[in-house]
Design a protein around this motif. Structure first.
Motif, PDB file in Angstrom:
ATOM      1  N   PRO A 189       0.809  -1.226   0.000  1.00  0.00           N
ATOM      2  CA  PRO A 189       0.000   0.000   0.000  1.00  0.00           C
ATOM      3  C   PRO A 189       0.839   1.271   0.000  1.00  0.00           C
ATOM      4  CG  PRO A 189      -0.875  -1.564   1.580  1.00  0.00           C
ATOM      5  CD  PRO A 189       0.424  -2.128   1.079  1.00  0.00           C
ATOM      6  N   ALA A 190       1.933   1.284   0.726  1.00  0.00           N
ATOM      7  CA  ALA A 190       2.780   2.476   0.749  1.00  0.00           C
ATOM      8  C   ALA A 190       3.329   2.769  -0.642  1.00  0.00           C
ATOM      9  CB  ALA A 190       3.917   2.290   1.746  1.00  0.00           C
ATOM     10  N   HIS A 191       3.702   1.720  -1.362  1.00  0.00           N
ATOM     11  CA  HIS A 191       4.211   1.891  -2.718  1.00  0.00           C
ATOM     12  C   HIS A 191       3.118   2.427  -3.645  1.00  0.00           C
ATOM     13  CE1 HIS A 191       6.447   1.131  -6.393  1.00  0.00           C
ATOM     14  NE2 HIS A 191       5.381   0.493  -6.854  1.00  0.00           N
ATOM     15  N   VAL A 192       1.919   1.885  -3.504  1.00  0.00           N
ATOM     16  CA  VAL A 192       0.804   2.328  -4.351  1.00  0.00           C
ATOM     17  C   VAL A 192       0.505   3.800  -4.096  1.00  0.00           C
ATOM     18  CG1 VAL A 192      -1.654   2.015  -4.834  1.00  0.00           C
ATOM     19  CG2 VAL A 192      -0.171   0.023  -4.561  1.00  0.00           C
ATOM     20  N   PHE A 193       0.415   4.210  -2.818  1.00  0.00           N
ATOM     21  CA  PHE A 193       0.146   5.606  -2.497  1.00  0.00           C
ATOM     22  C   PHE A 193       1.269   6.512  -2.980  1.00  0.00           C
ATOM     23  CE2 PHE A 193      -3.026   4.084   0.567  1.00  0.00           C
ATOM     24  CZ  PHE A 193      -4.030   5.016   0.361  1.00  0.00           C
ATOM     25  N   ALA A 194       2.517   6.068  -2.807  1.00  0.00           N
ATOM     26  CA  ALA A 194       3.658   6.904  -3.164  1.00  0.00           C
ATOM     27  C   ALA A 194       3.838   7.040  -4.667  1.00  0.00           C
ATOM     28  CB  ALA A 194       4.930   6.334  -2.539  1.00  0.00           C
ATOM     29  N   THR A 195       3.439   6.045  -5.437  1.00  0.00           N
ATOM     30  CA  THR A 195       3.697   6.070  -6.877  1.00  0.00           C
ATOM     31  C   THR A 195       2.477   6.394  -7.725  1.00  0.00           C
ATOM     32  OG1 THR A 195       3.343   3.684  -7.038  1.00  0.00           O
ATOM     33  CG2 THR A 195       5.615   4.455  -6.689  1.00  0.00           C
TER      34      THR A 195
END
Length: 166
Positions: free
Chosen positions: A83-89
């Motif tokens: 999820p952190a990757h999805v939000f960040a990218t």
């Protein structure tokens, strides 16, 4: 090694949790203004939402939200599901598109009502955003509209938004 620090990984989760808590608390306050029968389902849903959001907020603030995930087959698979990757990218276009879908849905509920909006938006979203086939879109949208009507209108006898043109 994940390039995002623990703090930056927690920030989107924290913000989203706070937004959900505010939305559910607002829904609970609004639902309490209605009569008992009309407010039964919204009060139940909003109460559960407030409770779970508050619990998740505590878990995020104490750093206890890490859940063991299945072992990915590659580094790319891990990044795609984090999820952190999805939000960040997620790019600005993705955010704009998502927010426009949500805003359009609520505007349409106000104008034409919940059931019509649900049927139209379900079909449109599945077709335009998910690229599902027309047959699947039509069946799924019709089932959603029928389910809403059966549960809220027939089973629970709760008035649902009919829109300004009803």
């Amino acid at each position: 090694m994940n390039p995002l620090s623990e703090g930056s990984r927690r920030t989107p989760d924290l913000v989203f949790t706070i937004v959900l808590l505010v939305v559910f608390a607002g829904a609970l306050l609004l639902a309490r203004q209605w009569g008992f029968r009309a407010s039964l389902v919204p009060t139940l849903v909003a109460s559960v939402g407030v409770g779970l959001s508050a619990l998740h907020l505590v878990l995020v603030l104490t750093g206890r939200t890490h859940v063991a995930a299945p072992v990915p087959t590659s580094a790319d698979d891990e990044a795609d599901h984090d999820p952190a990757h999805v939000f960040a990218t997620a790019g600005a276009a993705n955010w704009r598109s998502s927010l426009l879908w949500v805003a359009g849905f609520f505007a349409a509920v106000y104008v034409v009502g919940l059931i019509v909006t649900t049927v139209v938006f379900t079909a449109a979203y599945l077709r335009l955003s998910v690229r599902a086939g027309w047959r699947f879109c039509a069946i799924y949208a019709a089932a959603m509209g029928l389910l809403l009507w059966l549960v809220f209108v027939e089973l629970l006898a709760i008035q649902i938004p009919e829109g300004v043109f009803a």
